[in-house]
Design an enzyme around this catalytic site. Structure first.
Site: not given
Ligand code: MG
Length: 370
Positions: A165, A267
């Site tokens: 991240k 997802k």
């Molecule tokens: Mg992502």
């Protein structure tokens, strides 16, 4: 077969340690998850989960799922859970949009369909492909040294694919993080830098071009909107993966038409369940995308549903899958479902999803519709 009862549990799930993303803009310490059990007149039941990873990650929030289920219950009750497309169309008429509300119901119906057919869900989603599913780590934003240490800890658990991240207004800081992590990788490791929409297009172009001399790596959701990501795509060289800006099939068709990306995250809890995630997966196959098939978050139940879809996706198009429940303190189905085992996982062989939560661990239901 008819759905006779919907039982709903609310879980408050602490993370084993705080998790930062989007350049530190977003911090998560616990997740709000909704577990659903559907009971049918045939004596078969199914389990599903809705977990939007907090309220700040997507246009979705935990209490919204439970309010939406109350709204949808009259439509769901009496429906045949095996007729997935029919039920999804009915839910979309009764409550347009709000895909995250419908994911748990759709997943529970796939569980029932698998049990009724005596087949694991991955076989119903196209058939189990050869080989295990690679899993990837998820590395919280931190200083370069902290991120190197987190990658090393993930490596010790067997992960060879990492999702780091990054993102923020601190351009030099992001370049330093990326250079440090890239410099620490060992042979055979692969990496994605997930920006979680934190960069403006100018910053994205500046950072990605500054680190273009390193070994190849993916950059994920560099900016907030698809148009911004398309602009970045046209001014950089690294492969781009899109995630948070994709909510419908229309979004995916548009992304492909605009040449916005080389891959997408698939997802179920962002798209509305396995039925719609399968449609997106199959579109992705037809246009040659590489995909991370995984869920937004939640327990081993949500993870296992997504791994059934991953395991029925050809290896050439399937990048690694994240196992979100690895970040949780509590486990609602110990020993069951798709678990990270030295950087790999697999869909269970049992009929349906292959996860039967421990009802004691769920506590008292918050709603029951009959
Ligand atoms: Mg992502």
């Amino acid at each position: 077969m008819k759905i006779e009862c919907i039982t709903v549990w609310h879980l408050d799930l602490p993370l084993s340690k705080p998790y930062w993303l989007s350049g530190g803009r977003l911090k998560f310490e616990r997740l709000d998850s909704t577990i659903v059990r559907l009971d049918t007149d045939a004596g078969i039941h199914g389990w599903g989960e809705g977990c939007p990873w907090g309220s700040t990650y997507l246009p979705a929030f935990g209490r919204g799922i439970r309010a939406g289920l109350e709204e949808l219950a009259p439509t769901i009750l009496g429906s045949d859970p095996r007729c997935l497309d029919v039920l999804n169309r009915k839910m979309d008429v009764a409550l347009p949009g709000h895909p995250y509300v419908k994911a748990a119901i759709d997943i529970a119906c796939w569980d029932i369909l698998g049990k009724a057919a005596d087949l694991p869900v991955c076989d119903l989603l196209g058939g189990r492909e050869t080989g295990d599913v690679l899993t990837n780590s998820s590395i919280s934003t931190g200083t370069p040294d902290e991120m190197i240490a987190t990658v090393a800890a993930a490596r010790a658990k067997g992960y060879s694919v990492h999702s780091c991240k990054v993102g923020g207004a601190d351009i030099a800081g992001d370049i330093a993080r990326i250079e440090a992590v890239m410099g620490s990788l060992v042979s055979g490791e692969r990496i994605t830098f997930d920006v979680n929409r934190a960069w403006t297009p100018g910053v994205a172009i500046e950072v990605m071009n500054a680190v273009a001399g390193f070994a190849p790596s993916w950059f994920e959701q560099p900016c907030e909107t698809m148009d911004q990501c398309i602009h970045v795509r046209r001014n950089t060289r690294q492969p781009i993966m899109l995630d948070e800006c994709l909510h419908s099939m229309d979004d995916h068709v548009r992304a492909h038409g605009a040449g916005a990306c080389e891959g997408v995250k698939v997802k179920p809890n962002r798209l509305g369940g396995l039925t719609k995630a399968r449609q997106v997966r199959d579109f992705g196959l037809s246009v040659g995308w590489q995909m991370h098939v995984e869920d937004v978050g939640g327990t081993v139940l949500a993870d296992t549903a997504a791994i059934h879809l991953a395991h029925s996706t050809p290896e050439a198009n399937r990048l690694a899958s994240w196992i979100g429940h690895d970040h949780l303190v509590d486990d609602i189905a110990p020993g069951q479902g798709s678990r990270n085992q030295a950087g790999r996982t697999a869909a269970p062989d049992l009929p349906g999803l292959g996860v039967e939560p421990d009802v004691q661990a769920l506590g008292e239901p918050v709603a029951r519709y009959t």
